[in-house]
Design an enzyme around this catalytic site. Structure first.
Site, PDB file in Angstrom:
ATOM      1  N   GLN A 112    -103.803  63.297   1.702  1.00  0.00           N
ATOM      2  CA  GLN A 112    -105.129  63.093   0.787  1.00  0.00           C
ATOM      3  C   GLN A 112    -104.958  62.467  -0.665  1.00  0.00           C
ATOM      4  O   GLN A 112    -103.598  62.614  -1.256  1.00  0.00           O
ATOM      5  CB  GLN A 112    -105.711  64.646   0.736  1.00  0.00           C
ATOM      6  N   HIS A 113    -105.888  61.748  -1.123  1.00  0.00           N
ATOM      7  CA  HIS A 113    -105.777  61.075  -2.379  1.00  0.00           C
ATOM      8  C   HIS A 113    -105.119  61.869  -3.529  1.00  0.00           C
ATOM      9  O   HIS A 113    -104.277  61.569  -4.293  1.00  0.00           O
ATOM     10  CB  HIS A 113    -107.177  60.304  -2.516  1.00  0.00           C
ATOM     11  N   LEU A 114    -105.954  62.908  -3.646  1.00  0.00           N
ATOM     12  CA  LEU A 114    -105.795  63.722  -4.765  1.00  0.00           C
ATOM     13  C   LEU A 114    -104.528  64.616  -4.845  1.00  0.00           C
ATOM     14  O   LEU A 114    -103.817  65.112  -5.789  1.00  0.00           O
ATOM     15  CB  LEU A 114    -106.922  64.600  -5.211  1.00  0.00           C
TER      16      LEU A 114
END
Length: 188
Positions: free
Chosen positions: A168-170
């Site tokens: 995931q990005h974060l």
């Protein structure tokens, strides 16, 4: 922090005696590339250390994003409009509307308006590594054609695209895959 100052006033904090055998303590706080907010260590020291040297460090990482919490900078806690205040007290809200944020021009049916800002954007001129997550569902899908925004910039240095499956990005900064890819880049 004010509670610590009440419980442990600065004049009562015990200090270590300096000698030739005392090694200096150097703290280097960093905020993940955020140049806008001073790290809390820059104005509050820990009460159990007698610091001989202090070096606040801000590393600017363009495009990484802001790492601060909105509570520190925005009294409205990132809410675009506070219904408890009268309109004359929220001039910033109307300024944001005129700039297109936070709706990105969708209220004017002009979502592509930012394309003009990227026209003629030069390539960075250095070797680039782009790490990105793949394989997870997202609420929106962006499909860019070969002419985004008008034509891809060309440079002599290579551009490496490194997909990270299932990341995931974060959570990318905490991923073991990300650290392995960074180690491979730095150590060769």
């Amino acid at each position: 922090f004010w509670l610590l100052n009440v419980l442990f006033p600065p004049h009562t904090t015990p200090k270590a005696e300096l000698s030739n055998h005392t090694r200096p303590v150097i703290l280097v706080p960093g905020c993940l590339g955020n140049p806008d907010v001073v790290n809390w260590m820059c104005y509050r020291f820990t009460i159990w250390l007698d610091l001989n040297m202090f070096l606040p460090l801000g590393v600017d990482v363009p495009g990484f994003g802001k790492t601060y919490s909105v509570e520190y900078l925005d009294n409205s806690k990132a809410a675009p409009y506070d219904w408890r205040l009268e309109p004359s007290q929220q001039e910033e809200y109307y300024l944001k509307i005129s700039l297109g944020a936070p709706w990105g021009g969708s209220d004017l049916h002009f979502e592509e308006g930012w394309y003009d800002l990227l026209a003629g954007l030069p390539a960075p001129g250095v070797e680039v590594y782009c790490l990105y997550g793949v394989g997870l569902p997202t609420p929106r899908x962006y499909i860019f054609d070969x002419g985004f925004p008008y034509x891809d910039p060309v440079q002599q240095q290579p551009v490496h695209l490194l997909p990270l499956p299932g990341t995931q990005h974060l959570n990318m900064v905490f991923s073991x895959q990300t650290l392995e890819x960074i180690n491979a880049i730095l150590l060769g």
